[in-house]
Design a protein around this motif. Structure first.
Motif, PDB file in Angstrom:
ATOM      1  N   HIS A   1       0.967  -1.171   0.089  1.00 58.39           N
ATOM      2  CA  HIS A   1       0.211  -0.060   0.031  1.00 58.39           C
ATOM      3  C   HIS A   1       0.947   1.134   0.045  1.00 58.39           C
ATOM      4  O   HIS A   1       2.015   1.451   0.622  1.00 58.39           O
ATOM      5  N   GLN A   2       0.408   2.454  -0.604  1.00 59.22           N
ATOM      6  CA  GLN A   2       0.932   3.478  -0.147  1.00 59.22           C
ATOM      7  C   GLN A   2       0.548   4.323   1.091  1.00 59.22           C
ATOM      8  O   GLN A   2      -0.497   3.973   1.342  1.00 59.22           O
ATOM      9  N   ARG A   3       1.635   4.833   1.768  1.00 63.36           N
ATOM     10  CA  ARG A   3       1.384   5.373   2.996  1.00 63.36           C
ATOM     11  C   ARG A   3       2.009   6.541   3.302  1.00 63.36           C
ATOM     12  O   ARG A   3       2.154   6.968   4.639  1.00 63.36           O
ATOM     13  N   ALA A   4       2.487   7.419   2.300  1.00 62.52           N
ATOM     14  CA  ALA A   4       2.973   8.529   2.543  1.00 62.52           C
ATOM     15  C   ALA A   4       1.951   9.460   3.341  1.00 62.52           C
ATOM     16  O   ALA A   4       2.576  10.182   4.180  1.00 62.52           O
ATOM     17  N   THR A   5       0.849   9.854   2.800  1.00 60.86           N
ATOM     18  CA  THR A   5      -0.042  10.614   3.389  1.00 60.86           C
ATOM     19  C   THR A   5      -0.238  10.410   4.725  1.00 60.86           C
ATOM     20  O   THR A   5      -0.194  11.402   5.704  1.00 60.86           O
ATOM     21  N   GLU A   6      -0.555   9.054   5.130  1.00 57.29           N
ATOM     22  CA  GLU A   6      -0.773   8.672   6.508  1.00 57.29           C
ATOM     23  C   GLU A   6       0.328   9.072   7.400  1.00 57.29           C
ATOM     24  O   GLU A   6       0.230   9.578   8.680  1.00 57.29           O
ATOM     25  N   LEU A   7       1.640   8.848   6.915  1.00 50.10           N
ATOM     26  CA  LEU A   7       2.893   9.045   7.602  1.00 50.10           C
ATOM     27  C   LEU A   7       3.017  10.486   7.881  1.00 50.10           C
ATOM     28  O   LEU A   7       3.438  10.829   9.026  1.00 50.10           O
ATOM     29  N   TRP A   8       2.765  11.484   6.760  1.00 52.90           N
ATOM     30  CA  TRP A   8       2.827  12.961   6.870  1.00 52.90           C
ATOM     31  C   TRP A   8       1.964  13.214   8.010  1.00 52.90           C
ATOM     32  O   TRP A   8       2.309  14.139   8.902  1.00 52.90           O
ATOM     33  N   VAL A   9       0.630  12.820   8.133  1.00 53.23           N
ATOM     34  CA  VAL A   9      -0.145  13.068   9.019  1.00 53.23           C
ATOM     35  C   VAL A   9       0.275  12.918  10.522  1.00 53.23           C
ATOM     36  O   VAL A   9       0.073  13.635  11.339  1.00 53.23           O
ATOM     37  N   LEU A  10       0.688  11.596  10.690  1.00 54.51           N
ATOM     38  CA  LEU A  10       1.309  11.010  11.958  1.00 54.51           C
ATOM     39  C   LEU A  10       2.365  11.965  12.465  1.00 54.51           C
ATOM     40  O   LEU A  10       2.502  12.320  13.425  1.00 54.51           O
ATOM     41  N   LEU A  11       3.382  12.491  11.469  1.00 52.96           N
ATOM     42  CA  LEU A  11       4.643  13.128  11.811  1.00 52.96           C
ATOM     43  C   LEU A  11       4.255  14.693  12.035  1.00 52.96           C
ATOM     44  O   LEU A  11       4.702  15.315  13.015  1.00 52.96           O
ATOM     45  N   GLY A  12       3.165  15.258  11.366  1.00 48.90           N
ATOM     46  CA  GLY A  12       2.523  16.220  11.647  1.00 48.90           C
ATOM     47  C   GLY A  12       2.053  16.453  13.108  1.00 48.90           C
ATOM     48  O   GLY A  12       2.409  17.479  14.023  1.00 48.90           O
TER      49      GLY A  12
END
Length: 387
Positions: free
Chosen positions: A132-143
């Motif tokens: 799966h792509q998960r870049a968006t979810e990772l950026w939200v978590l890091l934010g």
């Protein structure tokens, strides 16, 4: 200004000069080491052909079918998925791919953003869903992480984020490329760790005497950790090759895997070492302020008692961190019902024991080293060190 205040100011200035006389040569030596070890070329190409190219995609629809026979590791069942390629040279193209199954296969549904591997065949380019792509979810978590840190720590939180950025920059742009370029991994790790310590501690805690003490305590303990790890790895004949990842690195790049193991121990120890040294330096500072009558010995004894409690909890943290990351391995060991002697002497387990024990010895040494330096500094200054 009274005589006592003038004397205190003179002592404080003297201590700052002494600290600079110690820290500046270390910083210059670290900078020279980085320049000397800095890779002159880019990251070398792997010795093997490498993995298949990856592109992004989107699942448009699933077409499920009845399986002719039972799948051993069924995740999505039998059938196909229609996907649209959303990156790469064939962006916008659609393809029909088999539903992924097997250990670790992603469970997909229509609308999912996925990662595809591209391969060539006599019939043209084919694709397979691998993740799966998960870049968006990772950026939200890091934010969320950054916002929480800044909201609670305020400017200290901002400086901590800046320190984290410096740490990643040194690891990604110096330590890893230098090791890939063939430089001695242990030496690279020590120089990189020194650069991280000098930059991040001052950035996070400010240019104060207590920070300088923590820096010195960290560097001395780190050097001791490097020596102990080299002795332990050599004595136990550890190769550093224990899993598929280390094997792949060894096959693809000309990296000294035993040295890479030593580098990993040093870098991993740094994260807990600076926690202990900063705490001990701050503890001595506060004890000196609260008890002006305490001498060097009293400060050392009182702060050491705090350090013992801290070490006891940190050691448990280290063991649990390694156990958590190695939980699948522990499950296999228990399920095989091997004898305790066979389990402990296996290279995989022995390597983790060396990591834990050497890191713990470095932590234990950090308490008396930092506490002693802080106690002497506080009392030589005639007042608690600046914070």
């Amino acid at each position: 200004m009274g005589a006592h205040a003038k004397h205190a100011a003179a002592e404080s200035t003297s201590m700052r000069r002494t600290a600079l006389a110690v820290i500046v040569p270390i910083a210059v030596l670290t900078l020279v080491g980085m320049v000397w070890l800095w890779p002159s070329q880019g990251v070398p190409a792997p010795g093997s052909s490498g993995s298949a190219p990856q592109v992004d995609g989107e699942v448009l629809a699933l077409q499920r079918e009845t399986c002719e026979e039972e799948l051993p590791d069924e995740v999505n069942g039998c059938g196909t998925a229609r996907v649209r390629v959303t990156s790469g040279a064939d962006e916008g193209a659609e393809a029909v791919v088999p539903l992924p199954n097997g250990p670790g296969a992603p469970l997909i549904a229509a609308g999912d953003e996925v990662v595809l591997i591209e391969s060539s065949s006599p019939d043209g380019t084919t694709y397979s869903v691998v993740d799966h792509q998960r870049a968006t979810e990772l950026w939200v978590l890091l934010g969320a992480f950054a916002l929480a840190l800044v909201a609670f720590g305020r400017w200290r939180g901002v400086s901590a984020l800046a320190g984290l950025a410096v740490t990643f920059a040194i690891l990604l742009f110096f330590v890893v490329p230098a090791i890939l370029a063939g430089e001695p991994p242990l030496l690279v790790a020590i120089v990189g760790a020194a650069a991280i310590t000098l930059t991040v501690l001052y950035l996070t805690h400010g240019f104060a005497s207590s920070t300088t003490i923590a820096v010195l305590g960290t560097l001395l303990s780190l050097a001791l950790t490097g020596v102990l790890s080299a002795v332990a790895v050599s004595a136990l004949h550890l190769t550093g090759i224990t899993d598929d990842i280390s094997t792949s690195v060894n096959v693809s790049y000309t990296v000294n895997m035993q040295g890479l193991l030593l580098a990993g121990i040093v870098i991993g120890s740094l994260g807990v070492l600076d926690d202990v040294t900063v705490t001990q330096a701050a503890t001595v500072t506060e004890l000196g302020r609260a008890n002006p009558g305490y001498g060097v010995v009293e400060l050392y004894r009182a702060a050491t008692r705090v350090g013992r409690s801290h070490i006891a909890s940190v050691v448990n943290t280290i063991i649990l961190a390694y156990a958590g990351s190695s939980l699948p391995l522990l499950i296999l060991i228990v399920a095989n019902e091997d004898s305790l002697g066979m389990v402990l002497t296996d290279q995989i387990i022995a390597q983790e024991i060396v990591r834990s024990v050497v890191a713990t010895l470095g932590l234990v040494a950090a308490v008396p080293i930092t506490t002693g330096l802080a106690a002497v500094t506080v009392r030589r200054a005639g007042r608690p060190a600046d914070r």
